[in-house]
Write a protein that holds these residues in place. Structure first.
Motif, PDB file in Angstrom:
ATOM      1  N   GLU A 135       0.669  -1.418   0.028  1.00 28.14           N
ATOM      2  CA  GLU A 135       0.136   0.414  -0.059  1.00 28.14           C
ATOM      3  C   GLU A 135       0.934   1.066   0.277  1.00 28.14           C
ATOM      4  OE1 GLU A 135      -3.613   1.836  -0.386  1.00 28.14           O
ATOM      5  OE2 GLU A 135      -3.098  -0.156  -0.293  1.00 28.14           O
ATOM      6  N   ILE A 136       2.046   1.410   0.932  1.00 22.22           N
ATOM      7  CA  ILE A 136       2.609   2.198   1.528  1.00 22.22           C
ATOM      8  C   ILE A 136       3.376   2.514  -0.694  1.00 22.22           C
ATOM      9  CG2 ILE A 136       5.151   2.846   1.471  1.00 22.22           C
ATOM     10  CD1 ILE A 136       3.956   2.058   4.381  1.00 22.22           C
ATOM     11  N   CYS A 137       3.859   1.241  -1.234  1.00 17.79           N
ATOM     12  CA  CYS A 137       4.584   2.057  -2.280  1.00 17.79           C
ATOM     13  C   CYS A 137       3.665   1.907  -3.300  1.00 17.79           C
ATOM     14  CB  CYS A 137       5.421   0.302  -2.676  1.00 17.79           C
ATOM     15  SG  CYS A 137       6.394  -0.569  -1.948  1.00 17.79           S
ATOM     16  N   LYS A 138       1.940   1.626  -3.854  1.00 17.33           N
ATOM     17  CA  LYS A 138       1.332   2.377  -4.498  1.00 17.33           C
ATOM     18  C   LYS A 138       1.547   4.113  -4.119  1.00 17.33           C
ATOM     19  CE  LYS A 138      -2.587   0.954  -4.833  1.00 17.33           C
ATOM     20  NZ  LYS A 138      -3.880  -0.146  -4.623  1.00 17.33           N
ATOM     21  N   ARG A 139       1.064   4.259  -3.193  1.00 14.47           N
ATOM     22  CA  ARG A 139       1.726   6.186  -2.820  1.00 14.47           C
ATOM     23  C   ARG A 139       2.153   6.604  -2.903  1.00 14.47           C
ATOM     24  NH1 ARG A 139      -2.593   6.669   1.634  1.00 14.47           N
ATOM     25  NH2 ARG A 139      -4.483   4.613   1.090  1.00 14.47           N
ATOM     26  N   LEU A 140       3.780   5.601  -2.484  1.00 17.03           N
ATOM     27  CA  LEU A 140       4.836   6.647  -3.121  1.00 17.03           C
ATOM     28  C   LEU A 140       4.650   7.031  -4.415  1.00 17.03           C
ATOM     29  CD1 LEU A 140       7.624   5.503  -1.260  1.00 17.03           C
ATOM     30  CD2 LEU A 140       6.525   7.462  -0.726  1.00 17.03           C
ATOM     31  N   GLU A 141       4.179   6.157  -5.731  1.00 17.36           N
ATOM     32  CA  GLU A 141       3.895   5.399  -6.603  1.00 17.36           C
ATOM     33  C   GLU A 141       2.993   7.225  -7.019  1.00 17.36           C
ATOM     34  OE1 GLU A 141       3.391   2.615  -9.826  1.00 17.36           O
ATOM     35  OE2 GLU A 141       4.100   1.437  -7.800  1.00 17.36           O
ATOM     36  N   ALA A 142       2.389   6.381  -6.975  1.00 17.41           N
ATOM     37  CA  ALA A 142       0.768   7.479  -7.612  1.00 17.41           C
ATOM     38  C   ALA A 142       1.966   9.202  -6.991  1.00 17.41           C
ATOM     39  CB  ALA A 142       0.107   7.387  -6.122  1.00 17.41           C
ATOM     40  N   CYS A 143       2.801  10.055  -5.891  1.00 20.05           N
ATOM     41  CA  CYS A 143       3.239  10.887  -6.131  1.00 20.05           C
ATOM     42  C   CYS A 143       5.113  11.287  -6.505  1.00 20.05           C
ATOM     43  CB  CYS A 143       3.841  11.155  -4.460  1.00 20.05           C
ATOM     44  SG  CYS A 143       2.357  11.231  -3.240  1.00 20.05           S
ATOM     45  N   ASN A 144       4.972  10.406  -7.207  1.00 19.67           N
ATOM     46  CA  ASN A 144       6.437   9.814  -7.821  1.00 19.67           C
ATOM     47  C   ASN A 144       5.996  11.095  -9.985  1.00 19.67           C
ATOM     48  OD1 ASN A 144       8.225  10.008  -9.207  1.00 19.67           O
ATOM     49  ND2 ASN A 144       8.197   7.490  -9.664  1.00 19.67           N
ATOM     50  N   ASP A 145       6.958  11.667  -9.809  1.00 19.84           N
ATOM     51  CA  ASP A 145       6.342  12.820 -10.838  1.00 19.84           C
ATOM     52  C   ASP A 145       7.456  12.915 -11.979  1.00 19.84           C
ATOM     53  OD1 ASP A 145       8.900  14.368  -9.483  1.00 19.84           O
ATOM     54  OD2 ASP A 145       7.544  16.021  -9.348  1.00 19.84           O
TER      55      ASP A 145
END
Lengths: 215, 215
Positions: B15-25
């Protein structure tokens, strides 16, 4: 009321123009096509002992010129037939290419300051009288500005500083890490290679502006 | 103290990885070599009536692929032997070149958005079965980003916005006037041509960041 002396008006206008010019921070751009600087030793082999280069055109930097003479450059995957020699002869042979040229030749070019040739790509050079296999000497030139001291002082820039430079247009681009070389032997000019010119839409004689200084 | 269920730990990490990925610009870069999109009509002439392109590789944008087939491009001053066709066929033939290529061919390329071909340079195309003389259709592509809606929303960007993009490195460059196209058919990717890639030291798969939005 006395009429104003036309000679005085002219003098005032000229003085104002001079001041405006002094504040002008436009930097003319010179686009470098692939070219080669050649050592005395290599020129002896390529064109024969004691051969003297023939001037074709003066370059903007004082004393520098393009020569009528060209050489063939041969890489593992391709070659260029007529690469212009720039004079006068130098201590070391230095081939300046765009990265696009490097891919065509099949050599891996590093981005280097002029003269910093250690560990750079090798190349075969052919002239009418002989050929030379160089173990190093081919670079993609680090973009740079030749700057006279007065301009540097006005801008608060010193020799070997790096600056950011902006060019406007449909391909508006900010080039970072632009090396500044200051000398009273230089005429103000930014040198970019053909990749950089084409990526940003710059042509010979276009101008750019410095937007920020970095230490 | 009860031990933590390993399955729960895995679920939290994912879940954390998914959130980080979502913020990755970070935006991956695709470097476009010279290539051609071809119309049904022109393909009929160049490769024969009803000819079907053979897929070589899928491109990153869904449904797009490089074909095994190539064509020869002929300009007033030069030619390119094997210019890759990208499939599928399009309504209009469009040749995308770097400005460096244009100089070699001897044609004057305009910087254009894909599909905006009116008044662009003409070119001769040769295939194994015939040749076509196009009155227009050769462009240098306006650099652009293919962007899925979720990413655009997170960045506050909409379709047809222009953004500034920075790429780091020894040739650190800020590209302005980068067109954004938003569609749920797109995978996030910035397209630059070989001049732009070489001027900035970008390679396929490198990443860039958006630094500013413009209206």
């Amino acid at each position: 009321m006395n009429p104003i002396d036309p000679a005085l008006i002219k003098q005032i206008v000229e003085e104002i123009c001079k001041r405006l010019e002094a504040c002008n921070d436009d930097i003319p751009v010179g686009v470098s096509n692939r070219h080669i600087h050649i050592s005395r030793e290599d020129l002896d082999i390529l064109y024969g002992p004691g051969y003297a280069l023939t001037k074709l055109n003066d370059l903007k930097q004082p004393g520098q010129y393009s020569a009528k003479e060209t050489v063939k450059i041969i890489g593992p995957k391709g070659e260029f037939d007529k690469v212009r020699i720039l004079g006068p002869v130098r201590n070391e042979t230095q081939l300046e290419l765009a990265l696009t040229d490097g891919f065509k030749l099949g050599i891996n070019l590093e981005i280097r300051e002029s003269g910093k040739l250690q560990g750079t790509a090798g190349i075969i050079i052919e002239g009418p009288k002989g050929s030379v296999k160089k173990g190093y000497g081919a670079i993609a030139a680090l973009r740079h500005i030749h700057m006279p001291p007065e301009f540097a002082q006005r801008q608060g820039i010193k020799d070997k500083d790096f600056v950011d430079v902006v060019c406007e247009g449909i391909r508006k681009t900010i080039f970072s890490n632009v090396l500044v070389r200051v000398s009273d032997q230089f005429v103000l000019e930014m040198h970019v290679d053909t990749d950089e010119a084409n990526a940003s839409g710059l042509k010979n004689g276009d101008t750019v502006k410095i937007i920020k200084n970095r230490e």
